[in-house]
Design a protein around this motif. Structure first.
Motif, PDB file in Angstrom:
ATOM      1  N   THR A 143      34.472  17.554  -6.877  1.00  0.00           N
ATOM      2  CA  THR A 143      35.281  16.952  -8.265  1.00  0.00           C
ATOM      3  C   THR A 143      34.192  16.689  -9.333  1.00  0.00           C
ATOM      4  N   GLY A 144      32.767  16.005  -9.133  1.00  0.00           N
ATOM      5  CA  GLY A 144      32.004  15.862  -9.835  1.00  0.00           C
ATOM      6  C   GLY A 144      31.393  17.033 -10.619  1.00  0.00           C
ATOM      7  N   THR A 145      31.285  18.173  -9.838  1.00  0.00           N
ATOM      8  CA  THR A 145      30.879  19.528 -10.347  1.00  0.00           C
ATOM      9  C   THR A 145      31.794  20.060 -10.781  1.00  0.00           C
ATOM     10  N   ALA A 146      33.193  20.109 -10.406  1.00  0.00           N
ATOM     11  CA  ALA A 146      34.497  20.863 -11.193  1.00  0.00           C
ATOM     12  C   ALA A 146      34.287  19.933 -12.661  1.00  0.00           C
ATOM     13  N   ALA A 147      34.200  18.700 -12.936  1.00  0.00           N
ATOM     14  CA  ALA A 147      34.205  17.889 -13.991  1.00  0.00           C
ATOM     15  C   ALA A 147      33.174  18.282 -15.066  1.00  0.00           C
ATOM     16  N   ALA A 148      31.960  18.646 -14.371  1.00  0.00           N
ATOM     17  CA  ALA A 148      30.823  18.956 -15.188  1.00  0.00           C
ATOM     18  C   ALA A 148      31.044  20.454 -15.756  1.00  0.00           C
ATOM     19  N   LEU A 149      31.574  21.386 -14.927  1.00  0.00           N
ATOM     20  CA  LEU A 149      31.659  22.764 -15.396  1.00  0.00           C
ATOM     21  C   LEU A 149      32.861  22.812 -16.535  1.00  0.00           C
ATOM     22  N   HIS A 150      34.022  21.899 -16.143  1.00  0.00           N
ATOM     23  CA  HIS A 150      34.984  21.704 -17.454  1.00  0.00           C
ATOM     24  C   HIS A 150      34.193  21.357 -18.698  1.00  0.00           C
ATOM     25  N   ASP A 151      33.554  20.432 -18.649  1.00  0.00           N
ATOM     26  CA  ASP A 151      32.876  19.878 -19.893  1.00  0.00           C
ATOM     27  C   ASP A 151      32.068  20.917 -20.670  1.00  0.00           C
ATOM     28  N   PHE A 152      31.764  21.905 -19.860  1.00  0.00           N
ATOM     29  CA  PHE A 152      30.968  23.169 -20.488  1.00  0.00           C
ATOM     30  C   PHE A 152      31.953  24.280 -20.808  1.00  0.00           C
ATOM     31  N   GLY A 153      33.364  24.126 -20.735  1.00  0.00           N
ATOM     32  CA  GLY A 153      34.156  25.196 -21.134  1.00  0.00           C
ATOM     33  C   GLY A 153      34.990  26.079 -19.906  1.00  0.00           C
ATOM     34  N   ILE A 154      34.817  25.522 -18.703  1.00  0.00           N
ATOM     35  CA  ILE A 154      35.289  26.212 -17.449  1.00  0.00           C
ATOM     36  C   ILE A 154      36.542  25.592 -17.260  1.00  0.00           C
TER      37      ILE A 154
ATOM     38  N   ASP B 127      41.893  17.757 -15.700  1.00  0.00           N
ATOM     39  CA  ASP B 127      43.003  17.386 -15.678  1.00  0.00           C
ATOM     40  C   ASP B 127      43.363  17.365 -14.107  1.00  0.00           C
ATOM     41  N   VAL B 128      43.524  16.255 -13.232  1.00  0.00           N
ATOM     42  CA  VAL B 128      43.665  16.062 -11.782  1.00  0.00           C
ATOM     43  C   VAL B 128      44.830  16.447 -11.371  1.00  0.00           C
ATOM     44  N   ASP B 129      45.986  16.601 -12.188  1.00  0.00           N
ATOM     45  CA  ASP B 129      47.192  17.059 -11.746  1.00  0.00           C
ATOM     46  C   ASP B 129      47.504  18.464 -12.094  1.00  0.00           C
ATOM     47  N   LYS B 130      46.369  19.175 -12.524  1.00  0.00           N
ATOM     48  CA  LYS B 130      46.623  20.676 -12.748  1.00  0.00           C
ATOM     49  C   LYS B 130      45.768  21.455 -11.448  1.00  0.00           C
ATOM     50  N   VAL B 131      45.028  20.887 -10.599  1.00  0.00           N
ATOM     51  CA  VAL B 131      44.436  21.350  -9.449  1.00  0.00           C
ATOM     52  C   VAL B 131      44.643  20.975  -8.208  1.00  0.00           C
ATOM     53  N   THR B 132      44.459  21.743  -7.268  1.00  0.00           N
ATOM     54  CA  THR B 132      44.872  21.321  -5.856  1.00  0.00           C
ATOM     55  C   THR B 132      43.835  20.254  -5.271  1.00  0.00           C
ATOM     56  N   ILE B 133      44.207  19.295  -4.570  1.00  0.00           N
ATOM     57  CA  ILE B 133      43.231  18.636  -4.036  1.00  0.00           C
ATOM     58  C   ILE B 133      43.065  18.749  -2.645  1.00  0.00           C
TER      59      ILE B 133
ATOM     60  N   LYS C   8      41.090  11.056  -7.377  1.00  0.00           N
ATOM     61  CA  LYS C   8      42.436  10.196  -7.395  1.00  0.00           C
ATOM     62  C   LYS C   8      42.091   8.692  -6.919  1.00  0.00           C
ATOM     63  N   LEU C   9      42.228   7.547  -7.805  1.00  0.00           N
ATOM     64  CA  LEU C   9      42.025   6.403  -7.283  1.00  0.00           C
ATOM     65  C   LEU C   9      43.310   6.023  -6.675  1.00  0.00           C
ATOM     66  N   GLY C  10      43.500   4.718  -6.090  1.00  0.00           N
ATOM     67  CA  GLY C  10      44.525   4.185  -5.145  1.00  0.00           C
ATOM     68  C   GLY C  10      45.967   4.214  -6.006  1.00  0.00           C
ATOM     69  N   ASN C  11      45.671   4.022  -7.182  1.00  0.00           N
ATOM     70  CA  ASN C  11      46.602   3.740  -8.177  1.00  0.00           C
ATOM     71  C   ASN C  11      47.158   5.110  -8.928  1.00  0.00           C
ATOM     72  N   GLY C  12      46.507   6.082  -8.563  1.00  0.00           N
ATOM     73  CA  GLY C  12      46.893   7.491  -8.911  1.00  0.00           C
ATOM     74  C   GLY C  12      46.212   7.908 -10.024  1.00  0.00           C
ATOM     75  N   LYS C  13      45.502   7.244 -10.821  1.00  0.00           N
ATOM     76  CA  LYS C  13      44.686   7.499 -11.891  1.00  0.00           C
ATOM     77  C   LYS C  13      43.336   8.289 -11.397  1.00  0.00           C
ATOM     78  N   PRO C  14      42.820   8.990 -12.314  1.00  0.00           N
ATOM     79  CA  PRO C  14      41.742   9.694 -12.066  1.00  0.00           C
ATOM     80  C   PRO C  14      40.358   9.183 -11.571  1.00  0.00           C
TER      81      PRO C  14
END
Length: 341
Positions: A70-81, A107-113, A93-99
């Protein structure tokens, strides 16, 4: 400091055996090290990248179906991937469903966890995504972060993997490697979003350097659990190494645990190191100030009495966008701090 990860990669539990039925068939269907894009042809012909294991990963085209920590994906996303990242594993996702904070702007709702915690890595679900590439961190050489040892062989047969070092090198160097990978995957490092983030990072670094010089206070990066207080080592943690290079007077523990990430102290000895500012691990698995208020040894610490506690993201996001706020937060804490020891 890495309390939940500890210091050797055997600290994680084993992957549950459930879901084993059908994995063999999926392995056969996907092949070991699949080299087709899956989501359409890439441009420019063959693709290759040499990761921090010194392993050259070669594919017939640019990866179009990437699964990442997840953290790796987020970093790559910041660079435009973006759309190339189809799946993630790790705190999402946290227990309340938030990222989870580690998800950054992903966008954690657009990827398969694939799994929201280490033991939840679902090999069957991963295989079903027909991935081209798996990307993750390495806190220890050769160990794929959040890829369970017991399932590693099955997982790595499904797709090639890229691993980037996450410790024992300064933060800025690791961010540079993420930029290299993002560029190889097709990101435009000259895009305004990326250049603006880099400029903010550089400004924040200059501010922190100035703050450290003007306010020579001692800082301890730490983490709290129910039974132990952990003093972290700026000699191996990437962010702490970088802060120290900017002049921050970070305390170096003198009796490190195996692996070198931290020193474990009983709460009775939490005052061993005389810190003016505490950088407190802010991960959800660790105790926060409201939780620690019940511990007398915590409330007696001079930095706590003075309210000189700053949040510490001990698993930083390795991008300029992810790291700049960390530098700004520490700079602000040091600018407003006074010596209390």
């Amino acid at each position: 400091m890495r309390t939940t990860r500890s210091v050797s990669l055997s600290r994680r539990g084993v992957l549950a055996a459930g879901g084993a039925v059908g994995i063999g068939a999926l392995l056969a269907a996907c092949g070991g090290g699949k080299e087709s894009g899956g989501a359409g042809g890439g441009k420019g012909g063959p693709w290759s990248f040499t990761d921090d294991r010194k392993q050259k990963v070669s594919l017939s085209e640019t990866p179009r179906r990437i699964v990442a920590f997840t953290g790796t994906a987020a970093a790559l996303h910041d660079f435009g991937i973006g759309d190339q990242i189809i799946g993630v594993f790790g705190p999402t996702k946290l227990g309340n469903g938030k990222p989870d904070p580690q998800a950054g702007d992903l966008d954690v709702d657009k990827v398969t966890i694939i799994g929201n915690a280490y033991n939840q890595f679902n090999v069957e679900k991963y295989a079903g995504l027909a991935p081209d590439l798996l990307v993750t961190n390495m806190y220890e050489p050769g160990a794929l972060w959040y890829v369970p040892d017991d399932s590693k062989d099955k997982i790595t047969k499904l797709a090639k993997s890229v691993a980037l070092t996450a410790s024992r090198k300064p933060l800025d160097q690791i961010i540079g490697r993420y930029a290299d990978l993002a560029a190889a995957l097709g990101a435009d490092l000259k895009a305004k979003k990326v250049t603006d983030a880099k400029a903010r990072f550089e400004q924040a670094a200059a501010r922190l350097r100035k703050a450290a010089a003007a306010h020579p206070v001692k800082v301890l990066a730490c983490s709290g659990s129910a039974d132990l207080f952990y003093a972290s080592n700026p000699g191996v943690n990437a962010d702490l190494m970088y802060f120290k290079s900017l002049g921050v007077d970070l305390i170096v523990p003198d009796h490190l645990d195996k692996g070198g990430y931290f020193e474990s102290l009983s709460w009775e000895n939490a005052d061993k190191y005389k810190a003016d500012v505490l950088l407190l691990d802010n991960r959800t698995a660790t105790l926060q100030p409201k939780d620690l208020a019940a511990k007398p040894s915590w409330t007696k610490l001079p930095a706590v009495k003075a309210g000189q506690i700053a949040p510490w993201s001990s698993e930083p996001r390795f991008s300029y966008a992810g790291a700049a706020p960390l530098l700004e937060s520490l700079a602000q804490a040091i600018e407003s701090a006074k010596k209390v020891n």
